[in-house]
Design a protein around this motif. Structure first.
Motif, PDB file in Angstrom:
ATOM      1  N   ALA A 286       1.187  -1.130  -0.023  1.00 32.51           N
ATOM      2  CA  ALA A 286      -0.224  -0.178  -0.057  1.00 32.51           C
ATOM      3  C   ALA A 286       1.031   1.035   0.484  1.00 32.51           C
ATOM      4  O   ALA A 286       0.087   2.707  -0.683  1.00 32.51           O
ATOM      5  CB  ALA A 286      -1.246   0.200   1.593  1.00 32.51           C
ATOM      6  N   SER A 287       1.974   1.166   0.716  1.00 33.78           N
ATOM      7  CA  SER A 287       2.956   2.347   0.920  1.00 33.78           C
ATOM      8  C   SER A 287       3.135   2.716  -0.553  1.00 33.78           C
ATOM      9  O   SER A 287       3.657   3.644  -0.875  1.00 33.78           O
ATOM     10  CB  SER A 287       3.596   2.134   2.127  1.00 33.78           C
ATOM     11  N   THR A 292       4.309   5.262  -5.958  1.00 32.87           N
ATOM     12  CA  THR A 292       3.810   5.183  -7.325  1.00 32.87           C
ATOM     13  C   THR A 292       2.870   5.636  -8.711  1.00 32.87           C
ATOM     14  O   THR A 292       2.550   5.998  -8.960  1.00 32.87           O
ATOM     15  CB  THR A 292       4.623   3.536  -7.743  1.00 32.87           C
ATOM     16  N   ARG A 293       1.564   5.362  -7.154  1.00 31.19           N
ATOM     17  CA  ARG A 293       0.551   6.093  -7.557  1.00 31.19           C
ATOM     18  C   ARG A 293       0.610   7.290  -8.958  1.00 31.19           C
ATOM     19  O   ARG A 293       0.989   8.229  -8.160  1.00 31.19           O
ATOM     20  CB  ARG A 293      -0.743   6.077  -6.962  1.00 31.19           C
ATOM     21  N   GLN A 294       0.172   7.661  -9.925  1.00 34.26           N
ATOM     22  CA  GLN A 294      -0.329   9.450 -10.200  1.00 34.26           C
ATOM     23  C   GLN A 294       0.025   9.859  -9.128  1.00 34.26           C
ATOM     24  O   GLN A 294      -1.851   9.788  -8.760  1.00 34.26           O
ATOM     25  CB  GLN A 294      -0.601   8.814 -11.464  1.00 34.26           C
ATOM     26  N   ALA A 295       0.218  11.579  -8.788  1.00 32.56           N
ATOM     27  CA  ALA A 295      -0.713  12.142  -7.771  1.00 32.56           C
ATOM     28  C   ALA A 295      -0.955  13.339  -9.032  1.00 32.56           C
ATOM     29  O   ALA A 295      -1.707  14.371  -8.584  1.00 32.56           O
ATOM     30  CB  ALA A 295       0.188  12.385  -6.568  1.00 32.56           C
ATOM     31  N   TRP A 296      -0.206  13.491 -10.163  1.00 29.41           N
ATOM     32  CA  TRP A 296      -0.419  14.622 -10.806  1.00 29.41           C
ATOM     33  C   TRP A 296       0.125  14.532 -12.181  1.00 29.41           C
ATOM     34  O   TRP A 296       0.680  13.207 -12.368  1.00 29.41           O
ATOM     35  CB  TRP A 296       0.576  16.069 -10.140  1.00 29.41           C
ATOM     36  N   ALA A 297      -1.140  14.521 -13.170  1.00 28.14           N
ATOM     37  CA  ALA A 297      -0.488  14.194 -14.527  1.00 28.14           C
ATOM     38  C   ALA A 297      -1.398  15.219 -15.175  1.00 28.14           C
ATOM     39  O   ALA A 297      -1.967  16.463 -14.892  1.00 28.14           O
ATOM     40  CB  ALA A 297      -1.695  13.210 -15.321  1.00 28.14           C
ATOM     41  N   ALA A 312       3.717  13.541 -15.973  1.00 28.50           N
ATOM     42  CA  ALA A 312       2.935  12.686 -14.763  1.00 28.50           C
ATOM     43  C   ALA A 312       3.841  12.359 -13.731  1.00 28.50           C
ATOM     44  O   ALA A 312       5.379  12.225 -14.135  1.00 28.50           O
ATOM     45  CB  ALA A 312       2.398  11.612 -15.040  1.00 28.50           C
ATOM     46  N   TYR A 313       3.367  12.601 -12.084  1.00 32.36           N
ATOM     47  CA  TYR A 313       4.613  12.321 -11.476  1.00 32.36           C
ATOM     48  C   TYR A 313       3.571  11.883  -9.724  1.00 32.36           C
ATOM     49  O   TYR A 313       2.526  12.437  -9.767  1.00 32.36           O
ATOM     50  CB  TYR A 313       4.734  13.544 -11.252  1.00 32.36           C
TER      51      TYR A 313
END
Length: 392
Positions: A286-287, A292-297, A312-313
Motif C-alpha cells: 500500500a505504501s 508510485t501512483r499518479q499524484a499529478w498528470a 506525470a508524477y
C-alpha cells in the motif's frame, strides 16, 4: 530546463535498437529483474588522476534520483506513525511554511513530494551551514502564484523542507536518519554527502569532471571530505551544535546521494517487488502504491512539463507515459510506460526506471557531459536514450 521538443515525426519513427556507439565514453548501467542484476556494462575512468576504470560498483553523486530514495524514507516514517502525508508540515517545523499569496493554504508532505507545494527554485536551495531553512522559505520569491496542491512545478527546494520535517519528527540528522531508515536495511553501501559510506566506497568514488577535464566534485583520492556540508568561508565546519530540522538542505536531499549502479538496481528491485526486499517487507504494498501512483498528470494547464519532460508524477517518483504523444517522455522508444526518476547535475545524467508490466528495470549514469549534452529524439539526451536502450 530541458531542450525544446523535437518534431513529432521523430517521435513516431523512434525505435529501441541500441546504437553501436554511445554518445559518451564514461558511463555505467545495470539491468535487473525481480531477482537480481541480469546484465551490466561500464566504460571510462572513475578517477583520471589514478587511471581507475569505472565499474558498476563505484558510487557517484546520482543527482535527483536521490529524491526517490528520500521518498522511501518518508514512507517508512509514515508507516511508523511519525509522519502524515496530509498534515500541515508547519506542525513539525515549528514555524509557519506558507505561500504569502495563499496564507490560508497549508502545505503538506504530499504537496512537497509531488512538486505541487508552490515552492519554486527562485531562491538557492543549497542552504549553507549557519543559515536556517526558515530564512530562505520566508522570502516571497521562494513561491509561485498557484495555490498549494493545484499546480506542478518541479522544484529542488521541496526536498530540503522534506528533510527538515523528517529531522524534526525524529530528532535525527538527515544523513544518519536515511542510513537507519533506508540504506542499511536495504544493504546499500550508499550515503548522502559521504558521511556514512564505508572506506571502501570512498576509495571507489566517481570523480565528476567538466568536458575540459577540470574537476567539479568528489576528487578526494580515497579520503573523506574535510567538510561534508556547504560551509561559507570563515564559518567553522562544526556540526556538533546543529539542531535537527533547522536546515534540511545540509546533506543535499534533493541530489546528494552517492550510490553505485549496482546498489541503485537494488532500489529498482524494491519497486518491482512492491516493497519486498530479499523476502522481507521493507514497505507495505500500500505504501509503495502511494509513492508510485499518479499524484499529478498534465492536463494542458495544471503544470510546467519543462518541454514535455515531466508529464506525470507520483510522490518523489516520476512516471513516463510513453504513449502520450502530447509529451516527449518516450525514453525507451517503444511507448513503454515506466516509473522511477531521472537525474541531472554537475555533468551527470542518471536514471532509475522500472517497467512493472514486464518485470524489468535499468539503473544508469553517465558523467563528464557538461550542461548541454547532445539531445535525443525526446526530451531526454542522447546518452540517456542510449543507456535506456539496454533494457530488454
Amino acid at each position: 530546463m530541458r531542450a525544446l521538443l523535437i518534431p513529432l515525426t521523430a517521435l513516431l519513427t523512434a525505435c529501441t535498437t541500441v546504437p553501436d556507439r554511445p554518445p559518451t565514453q564514461t558511463y555505467a548501467w545495470a539491468t535487473f529483474d525481480r531477482s537480481g542484476v541480469t546484465a551490466s556494462g561500464a566504460s571510462g575512468l572513475a578517477d583520471r588522476r589514478a587511471g581507475r576504470a569505472l565499474t558498476i560498483d563505484d558510487p557517484v553523486r546520482i543527482a535527483s534520483v536521490s529524491k526517490l530514495v528520500v521518498g522511501l524514507g518518508v514512507m517508512r516514517l509514515v508507516e511508523e506513525g511519525g509522519l502524515d502525508l496530509d498534515r500541515d508540515v508547519s506542525d513539525w517545523l515549528s514555524w509557519p511554511l506558507r505561500n504569502p499569496h495563499f496564507p490560508d493554504a497549508p502545505i503538506t508532505l504530499r504537496h512537497l513530494l509531488s512538486h505541487t507545494s508552490s515552492l519554486e527554485d527562485g531562491v538557492d536551495y543549497a542552504v549553507p551551514l549557519g543559515t536556517t531553512l526558515r530564512s530562505v522559505t520566508s522570502r516571497a520569491d521562494a513561491f509561485g502564484f498557484h495555490r498549494p496542491g493545484s499546480y506542478f512545478r518541479y522544484a529542488n527546494l521541496n526536498f530540503p523542507v522534506v528533510a527538515s520535517v523528517m529531522e524534526r519528527a525524529t530528532g535525527e540528522r538527515f544523513d544518519r536518519l536515511m542510513e537507519r531508515l533506508v540504506l542499511d536495511p536495504l544493504g546499500l553501501d550508499a550515503c548522502f554527502n559521504w558521511t556514512t559510506c564505508s572506506d571502501s566506497a570512498m576509495a571507489r568514488a566517481v570523480v565528476l569532471y567538466r568536458p575540459d577535464g577540470t574537476v567539479i566534485r568528489d576528487d578526494f583520492q580515497g579520503r573523506r571530505p574535510d567538510c561534508a556540508v556547504l560551509a561559507p568561508e570563515g564559518v567553522p565546519c562544526d556540526l556538533s551544535g546543529y539542531a535537527p530540522g533547522s536546515n534540511g538542505a545540509l546533506f543535499s536531499p534533493q541530489g546528494g546521494l552517492r550510490i553505485s549502479a549496482r546498489d541503485l538496481a537494488m532500489v529498482g528491485m524494491l519497486l518491482l517487488n512492491r516493497g519486498s526486499h530479499r523476502g522481507a517487507q521493507f514497505l507495505s504494498p500500500a505504501s509503495m502504491d502511494t509513492l508510485t501512483r499518479q499524484a499529478w498528470a498534465w492536463d494542458g494547464i495544471n503544470g510546467d512539463t519543462e518541454n514535455g519532460f515531466y508529464c506525470a508524477y507520483g510522490l518523489a517518483v516520476q512516471r513516463l507515459l510513453g504513449q502520450d504523444l502530447a509529451c516527449a517522455d518516450d525514453l525507451f522508444g517503444d511507448a513503454r510506460s515506466a516509473i522511477g526518476h531521472a537525474g541531472e547535475a554537475y555533468g551527470v545524467r542518471s536514471g532509475l526506471w522500472v517497467d512493472p508490466a514486464r518485470g524489468r528495470g535499468i539503473a544508469f549514469f553517465a558523467t563528464g557531459l557538461g550542461d548541454r549534452p547532445p539531445r535525443g529524439r525526446t526530451a531526454y539526451t542522447a546518452i540517456e536514450e542510449w543507456l535506456a536502450g539496454h533494457i530488454d
